[in-house]
Write an enzyme that holds these catalytic residues in place. Structure first.
Site, PDB file in Angstrom:
ATOM      1  N   TRP A   8       8.564  -3.552   3.602  1.00  0.00           N
ATOM      2  CA  TRP A   8       7.338  -3.980   3.844  1.00  0.00           C
ATOM      3  C   TRP A   8       7.031  -3.404   5.207  1.00  0.00           C
ATOM      4  CZ3 TRP A   8       6.704  -9.680   1.566  1.00  0.00           C
ATOM      5  CH2 TRP A   8       7.028  -9.570   0.167  1.00  0.00           C
ATOM      6  N   HIS A  87      16.137   2.687  10.907  1.00  0.00           N
ATOM      7  CA  HIS A  87      14.701   3.570  10.478  1.00  0.00           C
ATOM      8  C   HIS A  87      14.417   4.238  11.362  1.00  0.00           C
ATOM      9  CE1 HIS A  87      10.747   3.773   8.968  1.00  0.00           C
ATOM     10  NE2 HIS A  87      11.313   3.555   7.743  1.00  0.00           N
ATOM     11  N   GLU A  89      11.171   4.809  12.413  1.00  0.00           N
ATOM     12  CA  GLU A  89      10.265   3.935  13.435  1.00  0.00           C
ATOM     13  C   GLU A  89      11.020   3.230  14.370  1.00  0.00           C
ATOM     14  OE1 GLU A  89       8.113   1.931  10.248  1.00  0.00           O
ATOM     15  OE2 GLU A  89       7.373   4.179   9.307  1.00  0.00           O
ATOM     16  N   SER A 203       7.626   8.879   1.240  1.00  0.00           N
ATOM     17  CA  SER A 203       6.629   9.096   0.022  1.00  0.00           C
ATOM     18  C   SER A 203       6.732   8.853  -1.198  1.00  0.00           C
ATOM     19  CB  SER A 203       5.780  10.275   0.469  1.00  0.00           C
ATOM     20  OG  SER A 203       5.144  10.192   1.841  1.00  0.00           O
ATOM     21  N   GLY A 224       8.354   2.652   1.171  1.00  0.00           N
ATOM     22  CA  GLY A 224       7.547   1.883   2.026  1.00  0.00           C
ATOM     23  C   GLY A 224       6.049   1.551   1.443  1.00  0.00           C
ATOM     24  N   GLY A 225       5.095   2.475   1.748  1.00  0.00           N
ATOM     25  CA  GLY A 225       3.559   1.784   1.324  1.00  0.00           C
ATOM     26  C   GLY A 225       3.586   1.433  -0.261  1.00  0.00           C
TER      27      GLY A 225
END
Ligand code: PGA
Length: 242
Positions: A8, A87, A89, A203, A224-225
């Site tokens: 999330w 991750h 990020e 993606s 993710g998204g």
């Protein structure tokens, strides 16, 4: 059985999470988990049947004067089975280096959690032909901390940095090549390579999930998204059913 893990990231609210969880239903033939921000671990104590729980980071330390950190045993107390470590990020924005990622994976394993260790190259590294050397460096640091036996107990996620949140997934051929390369890399270092689940992330959407999950050596996905949209996430879970 494949594993589909939702990441999330730093999204959600009590109300939004309630709505999202209301749209999730148990899917047999696939293991499904969501990795949520720390405060929502409490909310997720009640969740749809069959949905596993995880976090998105963990401290390398077990307890003490580490303001702002969250230990692996705290995550275990809240019913986490998984925790994402390394991750991209966190590596890029919060200075998690290769060795730190290894120590975080170790602290997760010691608390009985399964770390989902993320590795992946940037676009510049791919264009320079450095994909396997970058992954070898990232994995090598984790191997150094865990040793071969414990590395066989983690989940790996191949997440090319350029594919994350970009809408541009790696192609099936690229995914297949790298996943086979990771499996070989593990086997050559005495890791029980076939026991390690290797997820793909970057993606993954409802409309490309089936193609990616059909690739050899792809044992699931880190999403993710698309994990924030219940029908999308459900479609991805169904695409992972054997
Ligand atoms: P994405 O993110 O699915 O939004 O590309 C994947 C991830 O960062 O784990």
């Amino acid at each position: 059985m494949k594993l589909v893990a939702g990441n999330w990231k730093m999204n959600g609210s009590l109300a939004a999470n309630r709505a999202l969880l209301g749209g999730l239903a148990e899917v047999s033939g696939v293991e499904v988990a969501v990795c949520v921000p720390y405060p929502y671990l409490a909310q997720l104590q009640e969740r749809p049947a069959g949905l596993g729980l995880g976090a998105q980071d963990v401290s390398e330390y077990s307890a003490g004067a580490y303001t702002g950190e969250v230990s692996a045993s705290m995550l275990a107390e809240f019913g986490c089975r998984y925790v994402i470590v390394g991750h991209s990020e966190r590596r890029a924005l919060f200075a998690d280096d290769d060795a730190t990622v290894g120590r975080k994976a170790l602290s997760a394993l010691q608390a009985g959690l399964v770390p989902i260790v993320c590795v992946g190259e940037t676009l510049a590294e791919r264009e320079a032909g450095q994909v396997m050397s970058v992954l070898g460096r990232q994995l090598g640091a984790v191997l150094e901390v865990l040793g071969a036996a414990q590395l066989g107990r983690v989940v790996l996620a191949y997440e090319p940095v350029w594919a994350i949140g970009s809408g541009r997934s790696a192609s099936a051929a690229q995914v297949g090549e790298v996943h086979a390369g990771i499996r070989d890399w593990l086997g050559a270092r005495g890791v029980a390579a076939n026991a390690v689940r290797i997820l793909y992330g970057g993606s993954v959407k409802a409309d490309n999930a089936a193609e990616i999950f059909a690739v050899r050596h792809v044992d699931g996905g880190l999403i993710g998204g698309a994990s924030l949209i219940a029908p999308e996430f459900m479609a991805i879970c169904h695409a992972a059913v054997a």
